[in-house]
Scaffold this motif. Structure first.
Motif, PDB file in Angstrom:
ATOM      1  N   TYR A  65      -0.339  -1.084   2.848  1.00  0.00           N
ATOM      2  CA  TYR A  65      -0.925  -2.422   2.952  1.00  0.00           C
ATOM      3  C   TYR A  65      -0.440  -3.176   1.725  1.00  0.00           C
ATOM      4  O   TYR A  65      -0.938  -2.968   0.633  1.00  0.00           O
ATOM      5  CB  TYR A  65      -2.455  -2.358   2.894  1.00  0.00           C
ATOM      6  N   GLY A  66       0.550  -4.036   1.892  1.00  0.00           N
ATOM      7  CA  GLY A  66       1.075  -4.706   0.704  1.00  0.00           C
ATOM      8  C   GLY A  66       1.672  -3.684  -0.236  1.00  0.00           C
ATOM      9  O   GLY A  66       2.598  -2.965   0.111  1.00  0.00           O
ATOM     10  N   ASP A  67       1.115  -3.604  -1.433  1.00  0.00           N
ATOM     11  CA  ASP A  67       1.630  -2.647  -2.413  1.00  0.00           C
ATOM     12  C   ASP A  67       0.973  -1.285  -2.326  1.00  0.00           C
ATOM     13  O   ASP A  67       1.418  -0.345  -2.962  1.00  0.00           O
ATOM     14  CB  ASP A  67       1.364  -3.165  -3.833  1.00  0.00           C
ATOM     15  N   ILE A  68      -0.133  -1.232  -1.589  1.00  0.00           N
ATOM     16  CA  ILE A  68      -0.914   0.005  -1.636  1.00  0.00           C
ATOM     17  C   ILE A  68      -0.514   0.925  -0.503  1.00  0.00           C
ATOM     18  O   ILE A  68      -0.666   0.591   0.675  1.00  0.00           O
ATOM     19  CB  ILE A  68      -2.411  -0.329  -1.526  1.00  0.00           C
ATOM     20  N   LEU A  95       0.792  -2.729  12.426  1.00  0.00           N
ATOM     21  CA  LEU A  95       1.306  -2.493  11.080  1.00  0.00           C
ATOM     22  C   LEU A  95       2.707  -1.939  11.167  1.00  0.00           C
ATOM     23  O   LEU A  95       3.117  -1.375  12.188  1.00  0.00           O
ATOM     24  CB  LEU A  95       0.419  -1.489  10.327  1.00  0.00           C
ATOM     25  N   HIS A  96       3.407  -2.099  10.055  1.00  0.00           N
ATOM     26  CA  HIS A  96       4.793  -1.663  10.030  1.00  0.00           C
ATOM     27  C   HIS A  96       4.973  -0.374   9.258  1.00  0.00           C
ATOM     28  O   HIS A  96       4.281  -0.149   8.283  1.00  0.00           O
ATOM     29  CB  HIS A  96       5.611  -2.749   9.347  1.00  0.00           C
TER      30      HIS A  96
END
Lengths: 291, 245, 344
Positions: B15-18, B55-56
């Motif tokens: 998720y983003g950076d996480i 989601l990717h």
């Protein structure tokens, strides 16, 4: 007593214009969370279109709907794909608001430069026909305007409730992720919503052109009132938006009558602020709507 | 080599950076029920969302019947017959039961089967037939879960991914739902079941995976894991197994 | 490299908020030294410009003056957006209140000063909007989220506009208040004041973000649950941020009143005063300190030099520009810089 009824009736007629603008806003906001503040400028744009079709080609403003509405639907689709597609996907609120502002600046300036800032109005030969009914004066153009607004609302209602795509639009307004899991393409739905929103603007624009005089910067005023109507009526409900518009229209005409046009505006905004603080979801809105 | 309907291979998701999923692999054999269990926040929902295209993947592959799934759009994935029933049901509360079901068969591929699917759903869940013109938001928890599953059935699915179907339901309803899941499976629908109710999930699953902090830590046959000591300690608790036997 | 995650909550407003604080924490010791050096250099350069440019006859000096004003306005908006996480659309109200306060004080000679450009008046002009901010901000910030808050600020500003127009002899309605233009002697005091205001605004926002208030608010902003349990304190700090932005805008308005010599709804409550700071912050880079500064220089350049070249169609250019920035550069220039230098 008669005068007051007249004022109220005028308010209702004015209000339906705000109402259909608000329905358009509601559709666009509901599906894409975009505050389409350019709505007013678009309405004025269609007012001009109607005006020029009438002045240059002699096309009756109500007949011009046949031309104008398809143009509006195409324009709405174009707006979505060219301007708002990315911002809608990212749920970027600042971004989409700013793009809408950009569009508004562009349109208003374009109209001022190209069509001059002089006020215009469409004056038809039958435009001044007035019906006297029960002691009230009802101008033909305003009545037709009311009729148009009601027809448009009915049309949108049927679309949303009786067609598959319309149902998909409603579903997407409620929960984008869930609707995507049904295989509903967000882009398709968003484009449809925007197309209808702009289509409604076209109807409002014709209404505007035939009933009032307008100039390029009139749009912001309409947009704000439509926004107010939407918030008072509750984002997410169609009849709420329409009733919100009528409510605003009545407040405006009553306000104008009692304290003058300037203060009427202030009253409209004050009522808006009051509704916001007391009932942030509007009078009709559902708390399930995520702001 | 059995027919692997769904293959997740070495998938990383962020998720983003996480980063939330690390090198996750699992297989779902056609016609089976596969359970994915784990604690809250382990990443189960994330995995389902990745499979359904919301989601990717950062890394890795997802194959469905041998075809790459991970670079398809969600609509295309639904078109392949992979249906995700999200956590919390996510019904359209303001739409009626019938309209919800109608939208389940939105994809063109499913529309020819619409009448047939509707019959199937109503026979599986008679209570929905009674309430078909009611707004979905007015249904009880159990009925809502049935509607959510019914919506998935409308899509003429090959694989149904259920995210915590037992959430918020009373024990009796939980049993009903799990029976329904078994029935669906008997009707040739492959099921990927994500559950916190580890006990029930492992009971009906042919194969199970355990997800912990974004990594697969265990996998095996459902019945084997049910008697596994670690699992019992971590997720089920001694008393529960003694009670259910 | 576009973020392809369809429903990533990291985009948009959330990214905005986390970006604000990320960039302010020096990730490397040398970096903060570099920042100090750059800051000092910039201050020296702009501080000494009047000594080698004829400020009165230079368009460049006028341009810089406009830049400084925009910097002050934008830092204020930046603070609100970063701290309350909400988009205020009422900035032009604060600006106008400041301008009108100054004009009214001057015309009625309330402070009995014989010179204009009175710092006391300017401070008062900053404080009046603060009162408005508290009155409007308390209900709006405590109860409204997201778009409702934005609409509320917009509506409040429009109410103010009407009050001004209907203000009778006090505000001279739509015509506005005229101040004796004969007082204008030189551009220098404007330049200096604007410069100081820009520094003050930047420093204030910087200090607030680095203070304990700043860090606390950041933590609370990113964790809604914890925010709810802290209730009153959060509201206080949000109103504080709102008030600071009002103060900055008010002083800026005051400065402009001294500059334009006419304070009217059309000129002072123009929506541009509301939108440009937003455009500047977004163009410069969400939630950074340097972003609004860079953005201000660019936007001011386009609209002051652009006005000269393109004249009456510049709102069209504004429109297109805003659209282009939002479509292709939504993280702003500082965002691009991050990508280029791959700071992560």
């Amino acid at each position: 007593m008669d005068v007051i009824t007249q004022v109220v009736i005028n308010g209702i007629l004015l209000g339906t214009m705000y109402g259909i603008a608000a329905i358009g806003l509601s559709l666009i906001f509901g599906t894409m969370r975009i505050v389409f503040i350019a709505q007013g400028a678009v309405i004025v744009f269609f007012g001009y279109l109607c005006y020029w079709l009438f002045s240059l080609l002699g096309i009756d403003p109500y007949l011009s709907l046949i031309i104008v509405i398809p143009v509006a639907l195409l324009l709405g689709t174009a707006f979505y794909y060219v301007l708002f597609k990315e911002a809608a996907a990212l749920k970027d609120r600042i971004g989409s608001l700013l793009i809408a502002v950009g569009l508004m600046f562009f349109l208003e300036n374009f109209m001022t430069v190209v069509w001059s800032p002089n006020p215009r109005a469409v004056v038809t030969s039958y435009g001044f026909v007035v019906f006297h009914l029960l002691g009230l004066n009802l101008t033909l153009t305003r009545l037709i305007g009311l009729l148009l607004a009601l027809l448009a609302t009915l049309g949108v209602f049927l679309f949303l409730n009786k067609t598959l795509i319309g149902t998909a639009v409603r579903a997407t307004s409620e929960d984008v992720e869930a609707s995507t899991l049904m295989g509903i393409s967000p882009n398709r739905v968003n484009a449809v919503a925007m197309a209808i929103g702009i289509g409604l603007s076209a109807v409002a624009g014709i209404n505007l052109a035939t009933t009032y005089s307008f100039d390029p910067v009139y749009g912001f005023d309409i947009a704000i009132k439509a926004l107010v109507a939407l918030t008072i009526g509750g984002i997410g409900t169609m009849y709420g938006a329409l009733l919100g518009g009528i409510f605003i229209g009545i407040i405006e005409t009553m306000g104008s009558y009692y304290v003058g046009a300037g203060w009427a505006q202030a009253i409209v905004f004050a009522v808006f602020l009051l509704t916001l603080t007391l009932r942030p979801y509007g009078i009709f809105g559902r708390s399930s709507q995520k702001a | 080599m059995a027919n692997q309907l769904l293959e997740v291979k070495g998938v990383d998701v962020s998720y983003g950076d996480i980063q939330v999923l690390w090198d996750v692999s699992l297989q779902v054999e056609e016609g089976t029920i596969v359970a994915l269990v784990g604690a809250n926040g382990a990443g189960k929902t994330t995995l389902l969302k990745t499979i359904s295209g919301l989601l990717h993947v950062r890394k890795g592959e997802i194959l469905f019947s041998g075809e790459n799934l991970h670079n398809l759009k969600p609509q295309e994935i639904v078109d392949r017959g992979v249906i995700h029933v999200p956590e919390g049901r996510r019904l359209f509360a303001s739409l009626t039961v019938k309209e919800n079901l109608r939208l389940g068969a939105y994809i063109p591929r499913t529309r020819p089967f619409f009448a047939e699917s509707l019959e199937r759903v109503f026979s599986l869940f008679p209570v929905l037939k009674n309430r078909k013109d009611q707004k979905a938001g007015t249904l009880s928890g159990g009925e809502q879960q049935m509607l959510a599953i019914g919506r998935a059935v409308m899509a003429h699915p090959k694989l149904v991914m259920l995210d915590e179907p037992s959430l918020g339901l009373s024990p009796i309803l939980v049993k009903t739902i799990f029976e329904l899941i078994r029935t669906l499976n008997e009707q040739k629908i492959t099921i990927l079941l994500v559950e916190q109710n580890v006990n029930q999930a492992l009971k009906i699953a042919h194969q199970a995976y355990v997800l912990k902090n974004g990594k697969i830590v265990m996998c095996g046959k459902g019945c084997d894991l049910l008697t596994n000591e670690e699992i019992i300690k971590a997720y089920i608790g001694e008393r529960a197994t003694k009670r259910k036997g | 490299m576009k973020n392809k995650s369809n429903f990533s909550e990291q985009s948009g407003l959330t990214k905005y908020r986390s970006g604000l604080f990320k960039s302010l924490i020096p990730s490397h010791f040398k970096r903060s030294h570099l920042n100090i050096v750059i800051t000092v250099l910039v201050i020296i350069v702009f501080g000494t410009i009047p000594f080698y440019i004829d400020v009165d006859n230079s368009f460049f000096a006028y341009y810089l003056f406009i830049c400084f004003c925009y910097i002050a306005l934008s830092q204020g908006w930046n603070l609100v957006a970063g701290y309350t996480g909400q988009i205020s659309l009422g900035g032009h109200a604060f600006f106008a209140l400041g301008a009108y306060t100054t004009a009214i004080i001057w015309l009625h000679d309330l402070t009995k000063t014989w010179y204009y450009f009175d710092p006391v008046v300017m401070v008062i002009s900053g404080l009046v909007p603060v009162i408005f901010a508290i009155i409007i901000g308390t209900p709006l910030l405590s109860r409204l989220r997201g778009d409702y808050f934005s609409f509320g600020t917009l509506a409040a500003a429009e109410v103010l506009r009407i009050v001004i127009i209907k203000g009778g002899s006090f505000t001279q309605g739509a015509m506005g208040l005229r101040l004796p233009a004969a007082s204008f002697s030189s551009m220098s005091p404007y330049y200096w004041t604007g410069f100081l205001l820009a520094i003050f605004a930047t420093a204030t926002v910087y200090l607030i973000t680095r203070s304990r208030i700043g860090l606390a608010l950041r933590a609370l902003n990113e964790d809604e649950m914890s925010a709810a349990s802290h209730g009153v304190h959060i509201l206080f700090y949000k109103i504080f941020a709102f008030s600071v932005s009002a103060f900055l805008a008010g002083i800026c308005g005051s400065l402009f009143a001294y500059y334009l010599f006419i304070v009217s709804p059309l000129g002072i409550m123009n929506l541009n005063w509301m939108f440009y700071p937003i455009l500047i912050c977004v163009l410069g880079g969400n939630g950074t300190i340097a972003g609004p500064i860079i953005g201000a220089f660019i936007v001011a350049a386009i609209f002051s030099y652009g006005d000269v070249i393109v004249g009456q169609i510049h709102p069209m250019i504004t429109g297109i520009l805003i659209i282009l920035v939002m479509k292709f550069m939504p993280t702003g220039i500082m965002g691009l810089k991050d990508k280029i230098f791959a700071r992560r």
